[in-house]
Design a protein around this motif. Structure first.
Motif, mmCIF file in Angstrom:
data_model
loop_
_atom_site.group_PDB
_atom_site.id
_atom_site.type_symbol
_atom_site.label_atom_id
_atom_site.label_comp_id
_atom_site.label_asym_id
_atom_site.label_seq_id
_atom_site.Cartn_x
_atom_site.Cartn_y
_atom_site.Cartn_z
ATOM 1 N N VAL A 15 0.840 -1.204 0.000
ATOM 2 C CA VAL A 15 0.000 0.000 0.000
ATOM 3 C C VAL A 15 0.872 1.250 0.000
ATOM 4 O O VAL A 15 0.598 2.212 -0.724
ATOM 5 C CB VAL A 15 -0.984 -0.007 1.190
ATOM 6 N N LEU A 56 -7.257 -0.602 -1.860
ATOM 7 C CA LEU A 56 -6.731 -0.361 -3.199
ATOM 8 C C LEU A 56 -7.851 -0.499 -4.209
ATOM 9 O O LEU A 56 -8.861 -1.154 -3.949
ATOM 10 C CB LEU A 56 -5.627 -1.373 -3.545
ATOM 11 N N LEU A 68 -4.632 3.828 -4.870
ATOM 12 C CA LEU A 68 -5.335 3.876 -3.589
ATOM 13 C C LEU A 68 -6.816 4.108 -3.845
ATOM 14 O O LEU A 68 -7.190 4.907 -4.709
ATOM 15 C CB LEU A 68 -4.795 4.999 -2.710
ATOM 16 N N ILE A 80 -5.170 -2.146 6.862
ATOM 17 C CA ILE A 80 -4.349 -2.982 5.974
ATOM 18 C C ILE A 80 -4.113 -4.357 6.587
ATOM 19 O O ILE A 80 -4.247 -5.384 5.909
ATOM 20 C CB ILE A 80 -3.016 -2.281 5.666
#
Length: 134
Positions: A15, A56, A68, A80
């Motif tokens: 990420v 995402l 993103l 996450i």
């Protein structure tokens, strides 16, 4: 002892990588895998989980990849890690002994709540700023 699994670390790194490298174009899974010295097959389940959890956005096609799905300040380490956990194998039997249920699990639940509270304060935006400053 690490409190974050390898998949969790990989998810956070992916990420952050997308946040840093996705300018006008999405970041390809191949580029992500290359930068983290991984075969793409190790990364794909993590990326798919991050898309499923709305962290995402996956873009298909020859110039596709990942961006993103939310603003950097709205993505936390806890978000996450939660997504990464969903890729873990669930084949192990549950522990249901009285000792686990009455002593071990309640003690660890308290620690996990504390750890989660700290993880909620860590945003991708903050980590990207640190990465750029380094």
């Amino acid at each position: 002892m690490s409190l974050v699994s390898r998949k969790g670390l990989l998810a956070i790194a992916a990420v952050m990588d997308v946040a840093i490298h996705a300018g006008d174009r999405p970041v390809s899974a191949k580029a992500l895998a290359s930068r983290h010295a991984l075969p793409p097959r190790h990364l794909e389940p993590v990326l798919q989980a991050l898309v499923r959890d709305g962290i995402l956005k996956g873009i298909r096609g020859p110039h596709g990849g990942y961006t993103l799905a939310r603003a950097q300040n709205h993505v936390t380490a806890e978000d996450i890690l939660h997504a990464a956990e969903s890729t873990m194998d669930g084949d192990e039997p549950a522990l249901t002994s009285p000792l686990v249920n009455t002593v071990v699990r309640p003690a660890l639940d308290h620690a996990e709540r504390s750890f989660s509270a700290v993880l909620r304060q860590i945003t991708i935006e903050h980590m990207v700023q640190k990465a750029r400053a380094a």
